[in-house]
Scaffold this active site. Structure first.
Site, PDB file in Angstrom:
ATOM      1  N   ASP A   8       0.917  -1.493   0.068  1.00 48.06           N
ATOM      2  CA  ASP A   8       0.096   0.118  -0.250  1.00 48.06           C
ATOM      3  C   ASP A   8       1.388   1.118  -0.264  1.00 48.06           C
ATOM      4  O   ASP A   8       1.422   1.578   0.795  1.00 48.06           O
ATOM      5  CB  ASP A   8      -1.062   0.184   1.351  1.00 48.06           C
ATOM      6  N   GLU A  39      -4.489   2.219  -2.590  1.00 44.62           N
ATOM      7  CA  GLU A  39      -5.356   2.536  -1.965  1.00 44.62           C
ATOM      8  C   GLU A  39      -5.529   3.910  -1.312  1.00 44.62           C
ATOM      9  O   GLU A  39      -6.670   3.977  -0.511  1.00 44.62           O
ATOM     10  CB  GLU A  39      -6.064   1.638  -1.764  1.00 44.62           C
ATOM     11  N   ASN A  40      -4.669   4.230  -0.782  1.00 43.38           N
ATOM     12  CA  ASN A  40      -3.703   4.543   0.567  1.00 43.38           C
ATOM     13  C   ASN A  40      -3.186   5.537  -0.378  1.00 43.38           C
ATOM     14  O   ASN A  40      -2.530   7.031   0.747  1.00 43.38           O
ATOM     15  CB  ASN A  40      -3.470   4.318   2.129  1.00 43.38           C
ATOM     16  N   ASN A  67     -10.133  -1.575   0.601  1.00 41.56           N
ATOM     17  CA  ASN A  67     -11.218  -1.045   1.342  1.00 41.56           C
ATOM     18  C   ASN A  67     -11.597   0.530   1.420  1.00 41.56           C
ATOM     19  O   ASN A  67     -12.571   1.119   1.422  1.00 41.56           O
ATOM     20  CB  ASN A  67     -11.040  -1.633   3.142  1.00 41.56           C
ATOM     21  N   HIS A  68     -10.643   1.405   1.274  1.00 43.96           N
ATOM     22  CA  HIS A  68     -10.439   2.803   0.781  1.00 43.96           C
ATOM     23  C   HIS A  68     -10.687   3.216  -0.494  1.00 43.96           C
ATOM     24  O   HIS A  68     -10.507   4.116  -0.838  1.00 43.96           O
ATOM     25  CB  HIS A  68      -9.174   3.403   1.406  1.00 43.96           C
ATOM     26  N   HIS A 153      -6.597  -7.925   0.164  1.00 39.82           N
ATOM     27  CA  HIS A 153      -6.720  -6.965   0.921  1.00 39.82           C
ATOM     28  C   HIS A 153      -7.718  -7.634   1.976  1.00 39.82           C
ATOM     29  O   HIS A 153      -9.001  -7.464   1.926  1.00 39.82           O
ATOM     30  CB  HIS A 153      -6.773  -5.783   0.317  1.00 39.82           C
ATOM     31  N   HIS A 180      -0.345  -3.088   6.572  1.00 38.18           N
ATOM     32  CA  HIS A 180       1.129  -2.052   6.261  1.00 38.18           C
ATOM     33  C   HIS A 180       2.192  -2.260   6.936  1.00 38.18           C
ATOM     34  O   HIS A 180       2.801  -1.637   7.166  1.00 38.18           O
ATOM     35  CB  HIS A 180       0.249  -0.272   6.756  1.00 38.18           C
TER      36      HIS A 180
END
Length: 273
Positions: A8, A39-40, A67-68, A153, A180
């Site tokens: 990520d 995604e982040n 999820n983001h 994920h 992470h």
């Protein structure tokens, strides 16, 4: 084939590390395919079109999410016109975008990239195991795809490991994202699938999961709402996994952890040097 998966991207430190180092790594290691979880990447929450284009231009062949995925509203629109941006495949039918895609790489190979989200301690989406099975049945390794990369994920290590064993022999790489923190269990499973429970993040490791420490600590101490979390400001570290596959089967023959940057002990695939 030579595959690189990076965990990520968290905010600007992660983006800078990828943009600055990936072009050189592609040349140095003669990489055939690079997949990165993004995604982040937009301030720690989601991804926008400009950042997506920037990561692809730096050398990524595909970007996975999690999820983001929808934290940036514009993603609902531009994901439809960007086939290399892959959101979790087990979102309900009718969700914008795609959860898997057969990517044509710069080296002329075809790589199936699948993104799936776990259900333990996460949003209760559709069955992740059945969703991935459907994608691999329509695009099997060694017949349609030269390699198959599955980004799981998920929060629970048990769910990631179960997916790895479930797909053993049918995917080139099953790799976890979301937590992470890089795990040390990279290996080739008995059926020939490379596996890692979590790739870690590309970001500032002098942080709390890539976010600035002060607000993270305050929330644990006071248990009250506060300012929006912000990504760390230090130099970013690249984290992920390198995989070499057999040209005939598409299964893994060698695997190595990748950690390049400050705060963590560096390691890389020395069999490519």
């Amino acid at each position: 084939m030579r595959l690189l998966f990076l965990g990520d991207i968290v905010g600007r430190p992660g983006r800078n590390a990828v943009i600055e180092r990936l072009p050189g790594l592609r040349d140095r290691w003669r990489l055939d395919c690079v997949v990165i979880n993004g995604e982040n990447s937009a301030g720690g929450f989601g991804i926008n079109e400009a950042i997506c284009d920037e990561i692809l231009a730096a050398g990524a062949d595909a970007i996975t999410l999690g999820n983001h995925t929808w934290d940036q509203r514009e993603t609902l629109v531009f994901i439809e016109r960007q086939p290399r941006l892959i959101r979790p495949v087990n979102y309900p039918s009718g969700t914008p975008g795609r959860g898997a895609n057969l990517i044509d790489t710069r080296s002329g190979h075809r790589v199936l990239v699948v993104n799936v989200m776990g259900r333990l301690y996460m949003d209760p989406l559709d069955d992740p195991f059945a969703a991935v099975d459907r994608e691999l049945e329509t695009c099997p390794l060694g017949q349609v795809a030269d390699a198959v990369i599955v980004d799981v994920h998920a929060e629970a290590t048990s769910e990631k490991q179960a997916m790895g064993h479930h797909l053993d022999g049918r995917a080139s790489l099953v790799v976890g994202t979301h937590t992470h923190v890089p795990t040390a269990d990279h290996r080739v499973l008995p059926g020939g699938t490379a596996y890692l429970s979590d790739a870690g993040m590309c970001g500032d490791y002098d942080s709390v999961l890539g976010m600035q420490k002060e607000e993270s600590i305050r929330r644990f101490l006071q248990k009250t709402p506060g300012p929006r979390m912000e990504p760390g400001l230090g130099e970013g570290t690249l984290c992920g996994i390198a995989v070499e596959t057999d040209d005939r089967t598409g299964l893994a023959v060698r695997v190595a952890a990748v950690r390049l940057g400050p705060n963590l002990e560096e390691t890389w695939p020395r069999f490519w040097d």
